[in-house]
Design a protein around this motif. Structure first.
Motif, PDB file in Angstrom:
ATOM      1  N   PHE B  89       0.834  -1.206   0.000  1.00 38.74           N
ATOM      2  CA  PHE B  89       0.000   0.000   0.000  1.00 38.74           C
ATOM      3  C   PHE B  89       0.865   1.252   0.000  1.00 38.74           C
ATOM      4  O   PHE B  89       0.546   2.236  -0.667  1.00 38.74           O
ATOM      5  N   ILE B  90       1.967   1.207   0.750  1.00 39.05           N
ATOM      6  CA  ILE B  90       2.840   2.379   0.768  1.00 39.05           C
ATOM      7  C   ILE B  90       3.337   2.668  -0.647  1.00 39.05           C
ATOM      8  O   ILE B  90       3.306   3.812  -1.118  1.00 39.05           O
ATOM      9  N   ALA B  91       3.734   1.610  -1.334  1.00 41.09           N
ATOM     10  CA  ALA B  91       4.234   1.799  -2.694  1.00 41.09           C
ATOM     11  C   ALA B  91       3.142   2.339  -3.619  1.00 41.09           C
ATOM     12  O   ALA B  91       3.366   3.265  -4.414  1.00 41.09           O
ATOM     13  N   ALA B 101       8.020   8.489   0.484  1.00 41.00           N
ATOM     14  CA  ALA B 101       7.767   7.219   1.159  1.00 41.00           C
ATOM     15  C   ALA B 101       7.294   7.443   2.592  1.00 41.00           C
ATOM     16  O   ALA B 101       6.373   6.776   3.080  1.00 41.00           O
ATOM     17  N   LYS B 102       7.919   8.420   3.261  1.00 41.08           N
ATOM     18  CA  LYS B 102       7.572   8.625   4.656  1.00 41.08           C
ATOM     19  C   LYS B 102       6.122   9.088   4.809  1.00 41.08           C
ATOM     20  O   LYS B 102       5.379   8.618   5.666  1.00 41.08           O
ATOM     21  N   ARG B 103       5.770   9.972   3.925  1.00 38.66           N
ATOM     22  CA  ARG B 103       4.394  10.481   3.925  1.00 38.66           C
ATOM     23  C   ARG B 103       3.423   9.344   3.573  1.00 38.66           C
ATOM     24  O   ARG B 103       2.369   9.194   4.189  1.00 38.66           O
ATOM     25  N   ALA B 104       3.824   8.538   2.594  1.00 34.67           N
ATOM     26  CA  ALA B 104       2.980   7.404   2.196  1.00 34.67           C
ATOM     27  C   ALA B 104       2.800   6.441   3.370  1.00 34.67           C
ATOM     28  O   ALA B 104       1.702   5.929   3.603  1.00 34.67           O
ATOM     29  N   GLN B 105       3.888   6.236   4.105  1.00 33.19           N
ATOM     30  CA  GLN B 105       3.797   5.381   5.300  1.00 33.19           C
ATOM     31  C   GLN B 105       2.774   5.909   6.273  1.00 33.19           C
ATOM     32  O   GLN B 105       1.943   5.174   6.806  1.00 33.19           O
ATOM     33  N   SER B 106       2.866   7.194   6.520  1.00 35.05           N
ATOM     34  CA  SER B 106       1.951   7.765   7.522  1.00 35.05           C
ATOM     35  C   SER B 106       0.505   7.715   7.036  1.00 35.05           C
ATOM     36  O   SER B 106      -0.433   7.515   7.816  1.00 35.05           O
ATOM     37  N   ILE B 107       0.331   7.834   5.738  1.00 32.08           N
ATOM     38  CA  ILE B 107      -1.029   7.721   5.183  1.00 32.08           C
ATOM     39  C   ILE B 107      -1.558   6.302   5.372  1.00 32.08           C
ATOM     40  O   ILE B 107      -2.695   6.092   5.821  1.00 32.08           O
ATOM     41  N   VAL B 108      -0.736   5.331   5.055  1.00 29.59           N
ATOM     42  CA  VAL B 108      -1.175   3.937   5.184  1.00 29.59           C
ATOM     43  C   VAL B 108      -1.430   3.598   6.658  1.00 29.59           C
ATOM     44  O   VAL B 108      -2.441   2.967   6.997  1.00 29.59           O
TER      45      VAL B 108
END
Lengths: 321, 288, 477
Positions: B89-91, B101-108
């Motif tokens: 999902f992060i990807a 990536a960090k922002r994507a992590q926090s979103i997931v």
């Protein structure tokens, strides 16, 4: 169980119902339930009918003609009963057109007095019986009690059911007692007192009503007057529904008698409205509806005067007996 | 570098627990934020809407009739499975939304936590939204919340996962079922989420996800007589009034959209849950 | 045997303090509206009761502006405890003028005096009393620490419970800090204008309550006015849809309480005599002019004949006639138009093959009356099983199993109310869960209370009136 009551031509269905204890129980417990809130609301709703003018006068006269003028005191005497009989014959001495009461209701030992005092009047003599008011005695005593009253000339017998037996579910016993007393009554009319104040629920009132009708009671009656609450409007509704349904099933007309606590014309008219709209107009007759009362009659007479005279009357203008 | 060719995923619709292509046979290319091709997505049609609504309606009695405890566990299970596919999902979020990536992590992580938050609501709704009512009469009277039914959800166009979860989870937390139209340009996380849903314990048909144009599918959802509520969040602003008018045809509950997409990272409140709840008041006499 | 005819027992119409002219109430004053005046008619006699001035578009504008001023300057920021006292005053004054309001309501609406006296007016007062107490307790209502009012509420109400519906609309609005512009129904404007008098006597700040009589065009002007923040409507589903469309895209908050076609489900173990009462109350209360009326009777086949027999006997005792007579059970149909609608639908029932039974009760020569009617042998496909008749007409269908009862009961776009009659507790709760309706009456029907939320599912509308959840409609949450 004893033989089915002679007077009631039970349809095969109902003959089957009374065949044995378990059939009787199944039948009584299969009757539709009564919702307390619903029946009380309906009774209160009908209680708001506003009966005026000619319809009120008609109701008053009808109510007078339905009164079972009652005295059931330990202190009753021959004198007291005689004066009650005089009142029943001619409720308002100044107004001969006032209808006579339906009956005078006394203990068995005073039946003879009442019979003599009412001879030729057309006013009935009702006697309580069967170890009134508690019903707590042996069957032998209850039968003897009834026979005594009938022998003394009572035209109507107001028996009490064994509430203990009813509440513990011994319906067959209650049925047998009623049927037996009915037999002992001979030609006298039998009113079956359910003592609804001790039956606790409307479901029980409905079951007891049917039991009384199945066993041959000519009338079902709410109360002895010795237990509070005595007659209430919703209880009377349930009993009126029972005689109406009995009529629908069998074609027979049976009566209802609320007794105790009905003291005013306003009360009486509420009952008549219930009779009229719950059971039907044919029940508006002393043959099929009675009031068991002592003080009601005087209020009816007072209100009758008020209606006719156009001004309020007072207690000094009706006789105290 | 391995010279092995990777196997690409075919992105399809999610209807009634299955993954059909659009009945129309249409698909459209999905690009990342730089314009590089990512995949082809199915472009749902009005008939796909129809199928999805049928599936959602069919799933409604079972889902709304499940115990609140069970629904809570099912929603929690979605969070568990999402956690297990966190990297994927992060990807996808990073590719779709063009975030680091960090922002994507926090979103997931936010999306996973959101499922957990709503999972905990299922068996509290009746306590918080219901009541026993002291009426002036001999009656026992109570009010209980019940799910509205089938909800059409036009998911946010920007926030492809967290926004989607934020609008979807409250629907099914209440016991309603959903037909979701995903973000048009960022549909891939929605499809991957549907794979999670399919392998979780969410019964087929409870969530149906269509990729395609909200502008095309929205009117069919808004006017569909067997849809009870519609969320306009992802509707084009120019169409919102028309969709609301269409929804009036069967007196749908309408979730209007704010003029710009909300900040989905903010802590949620109960307002979305309320939109998918009806209140039923029951009376019974009290007597002997 | 002598028959017992109840002598007429009419309530004295002078108690209504009927005036020849009524004016609209705007910004604390009764003023002449600039719309075409309307004549309101007593549906029981067809006589004109009074002339009522109506609002024009510019009057609506003036009223909304007055409401806005009142909201922004006074009412919206007044401490809840102070607002409460105003609303309590209204409750008390309605109770004080109860008899006057009841007689006026029966004159204008045609409903029997026993209902206006025992239901409409006491409930209207109770509604204000209940909501008054919320005014300073809103932070405990579950909408956050300090929920704010929405602003100006535009409210449009129907003719079936004119005063009561005004109370249902105005009481929560005021308690939550909103100001209102209310349009009563064209055919029944009078009690709302007496309520305006009460508002004036209670010394509410000008503009907090505005009452604008008129027809549908006035209602549309209120609903569409850009100064209105919240719209509340009670009436037909058709008009509800028009309103929902009209405010689409405006962001106005909306609650709708619309039509219904409630199923009243009777099982074979029901308390039959009370079920009969509940059925009668369900469909003949207020001449059947009730959105939540139990207009579809679903009876279990095994008891259908017995129940129908009892029902017909009971319905035969209903007294139809002069609404002011205290013994009248069913009054006048509110308008010639409504009577026509009822007559048309009844004709369709006959044409579609349902078996019609109509009470042989005598009807008055003048006025709009319709004798209580029961259709049996009705199937789901017939118009009388699907369309809201809004009159004293009951459609009887049968079922065999609980599942079938639920399926038939729910087979309607409406979802306002439903009834269940059975002595089996677990079945009541099962049915109550399955029925898709906002109000479920079990072993009773048509009961209302300010603490009990009321409102529909599906096309019967959204939002609730009454109770804690009813406050949401008037709070900015």
């Amino acid at each position: 169980m004893v033989a089915p009551p002679t007077a009631s031509g039970l349809t095969p269905e109902f003959a089957d119902v009374t065949r044995d204890e378990s059939s009787l129980r199944r039948f009584l417990h299969g009757l539709p339930g009564v919702d307390q809130v619903g029946v009380e609301q309906r009774a209160a709703g009908l209680g708001t009918r506003s009966i005026k003018k000619a319809s009120k006068l008609w109701a008053i006269d009808t109510a007078i003609s339905m009164v079972d003028l009652t005295t059931l005191e330990g202190a009753d005497t021959v004198g007291k009963v005689r004066s009650l009989c005089a009142k029943a014959r001619r409720p308002d001495p100044d107004r001969p057109e006032v209808p006579k009461a339906a009956a005078v209701c006394v203990y068995p030992d005073l039946v003879e007095t009442a019979v003599r005092a009412l001879a030729g009047s057309g006013v009935g003599v009702a006697s309580v019986a069967t170890a009134f008011p508690s019903g707590r005695s042996s069957m032998r005593v209850k039968i003897a009690d009834t026979e005594l009253a009938v022998a003394a000339g009572a035209s109507e017998v107001d028996m009490v059911i064994d509430r203990g037996a009813f509440l513990s579910g011994r319906y067959g016993q209650v049925f047998d007692e009623i049927a037996t007393i009915k037999h002992a009554c001979g030609d006298a009319h039998l009113k079956v007192i359910l003592e609804t104040g001790e039956l606790a629920t409307y479901d029980n009132v409905r079951r007891a009503s049917w039991l009384g009708l199945l066993a041959g009671g000519d009338f079902i009656k709410t109360s002895t007057g010795k237990v509070s609450p005595a007659a209430t409007l919703p209880v009377t509704h349930v009993m009126l529904q029972a005689v109406r349904d009995w009529h629908d099933s069998t074609g027979e007309l049976r009566g209802v008698k609320p007794a105790g606590g009905i003291r005013t014309t306003k009360d009486a008219i509420r009952y008549l409205v219930a009779v009229h709209e719950v059971a039907g107009p044919e029940w508006l007759s002393p043959e099929l509806f009675r009031f068991g009362a002592s003080s009601l009659l005087n209020d009816l007479l007072m209100q009758r005067r008020t209606q006719l005279d156009g001004h309020y009357s007072g207690p000094d203008y009706v006789t105290v007996d | 570098m391995s010279d092995r060719m990777s196997v690409l995923k075919t992105y399809k619709l999610f209807i009634g627990g299955a993954f059909p292509r659009s009945e129309s046979g249409r698909s459209y290319p999905v690009n990342d934020h730089r314009g590089n091709f990512l995949a082809n997505a199915a472009q749902a049609s009005r008939k796909d809407v129809r199928e999805a609504v049928t599936a959602a309606r069919k799933a409604f009695p079972g889902w709304s009739g499940a115990t609140a405890y069970n629904r809570g566990q099912v929603l929690y299970r979605v969070a568990e499975l999402l956690e297990g596919r966190r990297e994927q999902f992060i990807a996808e979020v990073a590719a779709s939304e063009g975030v680091q990536a960090k922002r994507a992590q926090s979103i997931v992580d936010g999306a996973i936590d959101r499922w957990v938050w709503y999972a905990g609501w299922t068996d509290k709704l009746a306590m918080v939204f219901g009541s026993s009512n002291p009426v002036a009469g001999p009656y026992f009277n109570f009010t209980m919340p019940e799910p509205t039914g089938v909800a059409g959800v036009l998911a946010p166009q920007q926030s492809s996962l967290l926004g989607l979860v934020s609008v979807l989870a409250p629907v099914i937390a209440t016991g309603s079922t959903a037909v979701v139209v995903s973000s048009l340009d960022r549909p891939l996380p929605a499809i991957t989420l549907s794979e999670v849903l399919a392998t979780s314990d969410v019964p087929g048909g409870v969530v149906n996800i269509l990729t395609g144009r909200a502008a095309e599918l929205g009117p069919w959802l808004a006017s569909h007589a067997d849809v009870n509520a519609i969320d306009l969040t992802g509707a084009p602003e120019s169409m919102r009034a028309d969709l609301e008018r269409a929804a009036a045809g069967t007196v749908k509950r309408v979730l209007r959209a704010p003029s710009s997409e909300p900040d989905w990272t903010r802590a949620p409140d109960i307002s979305r849950l309320k939109r998918y709840l009806e209140h039923k008041t029951v009376w019974h006499p009290v007597g002997v | 045997m002598t028959t017992w005819e109840y002598a007429p027992a009419p309530e004295n119409r002078d108690i209504a303090n009927l005036k020849p002219n009524y004016r609209m109430f705007v910004d604390g004053e009764f003023t002449e509206g600039t719309g075409e005046p309307l004549k309101t008619v007593n549906p029981a006699t067809e006589e004109v009761l009074a002339e009522v001035s109506t609002a024009s578009t510019s009057d609506v504008d003036r009223a909304v502006k007055a409401a806005r001023r009142a909201h922004d300057r006074v009412w919206g920021k007044m401490p809840g405890a102070e607002r409460a006292k105003y609303v309590y005053r209204i409750a008390r004054m309605i109770a004080e003028r109860a008899r006057e309001l009841a007689v006026l309501e029966s004159l204008d609406n045609g409903k029997p005096i026993k209902e206006s006296r025992d239901v409409d007016v006491p409930l209207a007062s109770a509604h204000f009393f209940h909501h008054a107490g919320w005014a300073d307790k809103l932070s405990y209502a579950g909408y956050g620490p300090d929920p704010r009012p929405v602003g100006v509420a535009g409210q449009v109400i129907p003719w079936n419970f004119p005063l009561l519906m005004a109370a249902w609309k105005i009481a929560p609005a005021l308690a939550c800090g909103n100001t209102v512009v209310l349009k009563p129904a064209e055919t029944t404007p009078l009690t709302a204008l007496v309520l305006a008098e009460i508002v004036q006597q209670a010394d509410l700040p000008p503009g907090v309550v505005n009452i604008l009589p008129g027809a549908g065009d006035v209602g549309a002007a209120v609903v569409e006015h850009p100064g209105v923040d919240k719209v509340a409507f009670t009436g037909s589903t058709d008009v509800g849809k028009i309103i929902q469309r009209a405010i689409a895209g405006t962001g106005k908050k909306l609650t709708l309480e619309l039509g219904g076609k409630a199923a009243n489900v009777v099982f074979d173990d029901a308390p039959l005599d009370q079920a009969v009462e509940g059925i009668v109350n369900g469909i003949f209360f207020n001449q059947g002019h009730v959105c939540c009326a139990g207009s579809r009777l679903l009876v279990q086949e095994s008891v259908a004949d017995e129940l129908l027999e009892k029902l017909r006997a009971r319905v035969s005792t209903l007294r139809v006639g002069d609404p002011l007579d205290k013994n009248t059970d069913v009054g006048a149909i509110n308008s010639a138009e409504q009577l026509r609608k009822i007559t048309d639908l009844v004709a369709s029932g006959e044409a579609e093959g349902a078996e019609r039974w109509t009470s042989a009760c005598p009807l008055p020569d003048k006025g709009f009356f319709f004798a209580p009617t029961v259709f049996s042998g009705v199937s789901q496909a017939m118009r009388i099983a699907r369309e809201e008749i809004f009159g004293p007409v009951l459609s009887v269908l049968t079922f065999r199993t609980p599942e079938e009862a639920v399926a038939k009961a729910n087979n309607t776009p409406y979802g306002l109310s439903a009834g269940i009659w059975t002595d089996k507790g677990s079945r009541i709760l099962w049915m109550a869960q399955k029925l898709r309706a906002g109000v479920v009456w079990a072993n009773t029907f048509n009961r209302f209370d300010p603490t009990a939320p009321f409102g529909g599912y599906q096309e019967s509308g959204f939002g609730r009136e009454g109770g804690r959840v009813g406050l949401e409609a008037y709070l900015d949450v």
